[in-house]
Motif scaffolding. Structure first.
Motif, PDB file in Angstrom:
ATOM      1  N   ASN A 154       0.847  -1.189   0.000  1.00  0.00           N
ATOM      2  CA  ASN A 154       0.000   0.000   0.000  1.00  0.00           C
ATOM      3  C   ASN A 154       0.884   1.240   0.000  1.00  0.00           C
ATOM      4  O   ASN A 154       1.835   1.342   0.772  1.00  0.00           O
ATOM      5  N   LYS A 155       0.557   2.203  -0.882  1.00  0.00           N
ATOM      6  CA  LYS A 155       1.442   3.365  -1.036  1.00  0.00           C
ATOM      7  C   LYS A 155       1.516   4.219   0.232  1.00  0.00           C
ATOM      8  O   LYS A 155       2.510   4.915   0.451  1.00  0.00           O
ATOM      9  N   ASP A 156       0.485   4.167   1.069  1.00  0.00           N
ATOM     10  CA  ASP A 156       0.506   4.953   2.308  1.00  0.00           C
ATOM     11  C   ASP A 156       1.543   4.423   3.308  1.00  0.00           C
ATOM     12  O   ASP A 156       1.990   5.155   4.195  1.00  0.00           O
ATOM     13  N   LYS A 157       1.905   3.138   3.183  1.00  0.00           N
ATOM     14  CA  LYS A 157       2.880   2.528   4.101  1.00  0.00           C
ATOM     15  C   LYS A 157       4.219   2.259   3.409  1.00  0.00           C
ATOM     16  O   LYS A 157       5.115   1.668   3.999  1.00  0.00           O
ATOM     17  N   PHE A 158       4.307   2.713   2.162  1.00  0.00           N
ATOM     18  CA  PHE A 158       5.414   2.316   1.305  1.00  0.00           C
ATOM     19  C   PHE A 158       6.781   2.605   1.903  1.00  0.00           C
ATOM     20  O   PHE A 158       7.611   1.708   2.059  1.00  0.00           O
ATOM     21  N   TRP A 159       7.073   3.864   2.258  1.00  0.00           N
ATOM     22  CA  TRP A 159       8.424   4.216   2.685  1.00  0.00           C
ATOM     23  C   TRP A 159       8.817   3.555   3.995  1.00  0.00           C
ATOM     24  O   TRP A 159       9.975   3.152   4.177  1.00  0.00           O
ATOM     25  N   GLU A 160       7.844   3.418   4.906  1.00  0.00           N
ATOM     26  CA  GLU A 160       8.133   2.747   6.174  1.00  0.00           C
ATOM     27  C   GLU A 160       8.535   1.293   5.938  1.00  0.00           C
ATOM     28  O   GLU A 160       9.498   0.785   6.525  1.00  0.00           O
ATOM     29  N   VAL A 161       7.787   0.610   5.042  1.00  0.00           N
ATOM     30  CA  VAL A 161       8.076  -0.790   4.755  1.00  0.00           C
ATOM     31  C   VAL A 161       9.423  -0.933   4.051  1.00  0.00           C
ATOM     32  O   VAL A 161      10.222  -1.822   4.370  1.00  0.00           O
ATOM     33  N   ILE A 162       9.702  -0.048   3.087  1.00  0.00           N
ATOM     34  CA  ILE A 162      10.965  -0.118   2.347  1.00  0.00           C
ATOM     35  C   ILE A 162      12.162   0.043   3.284  1.00  0.00           C
ATOM     36  O   ILE A 162      13.167  -0.673   3.179  1.00  0.00           O
ATOM     37  N   GLN A 163      12.053   0.975   4.223  1.00  0.00           N
ATOM     38  CA  GLN A 163      13.150   1.171   5.181  1.00  0.00           C
ATOM     39  C   GLN A 163      13.394  -0.076   6.023  1.00  0.00           C
ATOM     40  O   GLN A 163      14.545  -0.467   6.265  1.00  0.00           O
ATOM     41  N   GLU A 164      12.314  -0.725   6.449  1.00  0.00           N
ATOM     42  CA  GLU A 164      12.447  -1.954   7.248  1.00  0.00           C
ATOM     43  C   GLU A 164      13.044  -3.088   6.417  1.00  0.00           C
ATOM     44  O   GLU A 164      13.842  -3.892   6.916  1.00  0.00           O
ATOM     45  N   LEU A 165      12.663  -3.148   5.131  1.00  0.00           N
ATOM     46  CA  LEU A 165      13.210  -4.181   4.251  1.00  0.00           C
ATOM     47  C   LEU A 165      14.714  -4.000   4.062  1.00  0.00           C
ATOM     48  O   LEU A 165      15.475  -4.978   4.071  1.00  0.00           O
ATOM     49  N   LYS A 166      15.131  -2.756   3.891  1.00  0.00           N
ATOM     50  CA  LYS A 166      16.562  -2.483   3.736  1.00  0.00           C
ATOM     51  C   LYS A 166      17.338  -2.921   4.984  1.00  0.00           C
ATOM     52  O   LYS A 166      18.394  -3.541   4.886  1.00  0.00           O
ATOM     53  N   LYS A 167      16.787  -2.594   6.145  1.00  0.00           N
ATOM     54  CA  LYS A 167      17.446  -2.970   7.398  1.00  0.00           C
ATOM     55  C   LYS A 167      17.535  -4.491   7.537  1.00  0.00           C
ATOM     56  O   LYS A 167      18.491  -5.009   8.123  1.00  0.00           O
ATOM     57  N   ALA A 168      16.529  -5.195   7.001  1.00  0.00           N
ATOM     58  CA  ALA A 168      16.493  -6.655   7.127  1.00  0.00           C
ATOM     59  C   ALA A 168      17.396  -7.356   6.117  1.00  0.00           C
ATOM     60  O   ALA A 168      17.542  -8.584   6.162  1.00  0.00           O
ATOM     61  N   GLY A 169      17.973  -6.583   5.153  1.00  0.00           N
ATOM     62  CA  GLY A 169      18.915  -7.198   4.210  1.00  0.00           C
ATOM     63  C   GLY A 169      18.455  -7.268   2.774  1.00  0.00           C
ATOM     64  O   GLY A 169      19.146  -7.827   1.919  1.00  0.00           O
ATOM     65  N   ALA A 170      17.285  -6.691   2.454  1.00  0.00           N
ATOM     66  CA  ALA A 170      16.810  -6.695   1.071  1.00  0.00           C
ATOM     67  C   ALA A 170      17.691  -5.804   0.204  1.00  0.00           C
ATOM     68  O   ALA A 170      18.166  -4.751   0.642  1.00  0.00           O
ATOM     69  N   GLU A 171      17.898  -6.227  -1.042  1.00  0.00           N
ATOM     70  CA  GLU A 171      18.711  -5.467  -1.987  1.00  0.00           C
ATOM     71  C   GLU A 171      18.007  -5.373  -3.333  1.00  0.00           C
ATOM     72  O   GLU A 171      17.059  -6.106  -3.608  1.00  0.00           O
ATOM     73  N   GLY A 172      18.483  -4.449  -4.185  1.00  0.00           N
ATOM     74  CA  GLY A 172      17.954  -4.345  -5.547  1.00  0.00           C
ATOM     75  C   GLY A 172      16.451  -4.173  -5.589  1.00  0.00           C
ATOM     76  O   GLY A 172      15.769  -4.836  -6.383  1.00  0.00           O
ATOM     77  N   ILE A 173      15.939  -3.288  -4.754  1.00  0.00           N
ATOM     78  CA  ILE A 173      14.479  -3.098  -4.665  1.00  0.00           C
ATOM     79  C   ILE A 173      13.982  -2.287  -5.857  1.00  0.00           C
ATOM     80  O   ILE A 173      14.438  -1.171  -6.100  1.00  0.00           O
ATOM     81  N   LEU A 174      13.051  -2.844  -6.601  1.00  0.00           N
ATOM     82  CA  LEU A 174      12.419  -2.165  -7.735  1.00  0.00           C
ATOM     83  C   LEU A 174      10.958  -1.900  -7.407  1.00  0.00           C
ATOM     84  O   LEU A 174      10.282  -2.762  -6.832  1.00  0.00           O
ATOM     85  N   VAL A 175      10.467  -0.716  -7.788  1.00  0.00           N
ATOM     86  CA  VAL A 175       9.083  -0.332  -7.520  1.00  0.00           C
ATOM     87  C   VAL A 175       8.400   0.000  -8.833  1.00  0.00           C
ATOM     88  O   VAL A 175       8.894   0.811  -9.616  1.00  0.00           O
ATOM     89  N   CYS A 176       7.226  -0.605  -9.075  1.00  0.00           N
ATOM     90  CA  CYS A 176       6.508  -0.403 -10.347  1.00  0.00           C
ATOM     91  C   CYS A 176       5.067   0.023 -10.060  1.00  0.00           C
ATOM     92  O   CYS A 176       4.435  -0.463  -9.104  1.00  0.00           O
ATOM     93  N   PRO A 177       4.521   0.916 -10.893  1.00  0.00           N
ATOM     94  CA  PRO A 177       3.102   1.256 -10.749  1.00  0.00           C
ATOM     95  C   PRO A 177       2.232   0.087 -11.194  1.00  0.00           C
ATOM     96  O   PRO A 177       2.660  -0.768 -11.976  1.00  0.00           O
ATOM     97  N   ILE A 178       1.015   0.049 -10.698  1.00  0.00           N
ATOM     98  CA  ILE A 178       0.051  -0.986 -11.058  1.00  0.00           C
ATOM     99  C   ILE A 178      -1.103  -0.327 -11.825  1.00  0.00           C
ATOM    100  O   ILE A 178      -1.657   0.679 -11.364  1.00  0.00           O
ATOM    101  N   GLU A 179      -1.448  -0.866 -12.959  1.00  0.00           N
ATOM    102  CA  GLU A 179      -2.526  -0.273 -13.761  1.00  0.00           C
ATOM    103  C   GLU A 179      -3.896  -0.679 -13.245  1.00  0.00           C
ATOM    104  O   GLU A 179      -4.784   0.149 -13.079  1.00  0.00           O
ATOM    105  N   LYS A 180      -4.101  -1.963 -12.990  1.00  0.00           N
ATOM    106  CA  LYS A 180      -5.363  -2.463 -12.457  1.00  0.00           C
ATOM    107  C   LYS A 180      -5.045  -3.518 -11.412  1.00  0.00           C
ATOM    108  O   LYS A 180      -4.023  -4.200 -11.493  1.00  0.00           O
ATOM    109  N   MET A 181      -5.947  -3.679 -10.436  1.00  0.00           N
ATOM    110  CA  MET A 181      -5.790  -4.741  -9.455  1.00  0.00           C
ATOM    111  C   MET A 181      -7.156  -5.389  -9.238  1.00  0.00           C
ATOM    112  O   MET A 181      -8.064  -4.798  -8.657  1.00  0.00           O
ATOM    113  N   VAL A 182      -7.307  -6.597  -9.725  1.00  0.00           N
ATOM    114  CA  VAL A 182      -8.577  -7.328  -9.651  1.00  0.00           C
ATOM    115  C   VAL A 182      -8.452  -8.394  -8.567  1.00  0.00           C
ATOM    116  O   VAL A 182      -7.566  -9.258  -8.637  1.00  0.00           O
ATOM    117  N   LEU A 183      -9.316  -8.338  -7.573  1.00  0.00           N
ATOM    118  CA  LEU A 183      -9.288  -9.321  -6.483  1.00  0.00           C
ATOM    119  C   LEU A 183     -10.423 -10.320  -6.650  1.00  0.00           C
ATOM    120  O   LEU A 183     -11.461 -10.018  -7.214  1.00  0.00           O
TER     121      LEU A 183
END
Length: 285
Positions: free
Chosen positions: A256-285
């Motif tokens: 969720n974009k409202d939580k995006f930066w907080e989550v990304i920071q935690e992922l970096k701290k946990a060891g994630a690398e090469g993070i790519l972010v892409c827009p989504i055109e449609k999301m059908v559940l």
């Protein structure tokens, strides 16, 4: 086959945002310059371009089946009209404002004061709920000038950025309600057109979910994989694929974009690398 008839604002920001969400829903509108009515080439829909303040009555009379309109207009002129979907754009406030020189304490300061507004019902209902009586002057147009020419002591109007109030030497003192664009439904909509409405809502919901989300791809060392997955709030669970390099995996998820930066920071701290972010055109559940 019958077409569902939708009203949108004739001009202005809400017009542009309304046409954009229909476009994002895959609906093509054949509209020429200054047309008041247009049809879709690929969806059973007719668009009526109307004055914003007239739309509630057109809905009430069944001239149109649905409308994209500001929630504030419905509160003022169409409380009997139901809302099918909140659309998340054209957000604003309906507020009371006074000259900057006025020392404001509370809403009781409006007792007996003259208030210029295009929203008399909204103001009256708000002040009545606070036990305050004021003299309302109904103005259609630019109400901000009223205190400067001695017509009123205060105003009630839509506030977005607050720049218009600032330019007219006014300050916001009471927020009566917050508003956004909504999909409103005529009480006279037919059963056949209700089916078309549900098809349109399905598309709109898919677009709105996509607007609120980002698709994220990242690389994670396998020894950190469980920790990283635990941080991800994905739709169900993230997709995990092995990389060519041994000991590493690729993780795909939606955030969720409202939580995006907080989550990304935690992922970096946990060891994630090469993070790519892409827009989504449609999301059908």
């Amino acid at each position: 086959m019958k077409k569902i008839r939708i009203a949108i604002q004739k001009s202005g920001r809400l017009n542009e945002d309304s046409l954009q969400i229909l476009k994002d829903c895959g609906i093509s509108i054949d509209n020429g310059k200054d047309q008041l009515k247009a049809s879709s080439r690929n969806f059973p829909l007719e668009v009526f371009y109307l004055r914003n303040g007239d739309i509630p009555q057109y809905l009430r009379d069944g001239v149109v089946d649905i409308a994209i309109i500001g929630e504030n207009v419905l509160i003022e002129k169409g409380e009997d009209i139901s809302i099918a979907e909140k659309l998340g754009f054209s957000k604003c406030k309906v507020s009371l404002a006074v000259p900057k020189s006025v020392k404001y304490k509370s809403v009781t300061d409006f007792e007996g004061k003259r208030i210029a507004t295009s929203y008399p019902n909204t103001v009256k209902n708000y002040l009545d709920s606070k036990g305050v009586k004021a003299d309302l002057h109904i103005i259609n147009g630019s109400v901000e000038i009223a205190p400067n020419i001695g017509l009123a002591d205060a105003i009630c109007d839509i506030v977005s950025s607050g720049s218009t109030l600032f330019k007219n030497n006014l300050k916001e003192v009471e927020v009566m309600l917050t508003s956004e664009a909504v999909l409103a439904v005529s009480p006279q909509i037919s059963r056949e057109r209700t089916v078309l409405l549900e098809d349109l809502r399905f598309r709109i919901q898919s677009v709105l979910r996509a607007r609120q989300s980002k698709y994220v791809l990242l690389n994670a060392p396998n020894e950190k994989l469980n920790e990283i997955i635990a941080l991800l709030p994905g739709m169900r669970s993230p997709t995990v694929l092995p990389l060519a390099e041994e000991g590493w995996s690729s993780v795909h998820t939606v955030i969720n974009k409202d939580k995006f930066w907080e989550v990304i920071q935690e992922l970096k701290k946990a060891g994630a690398e090469g993070i790519l972010v892409c827009p989504i055109e449609k999301m059908v559940l």
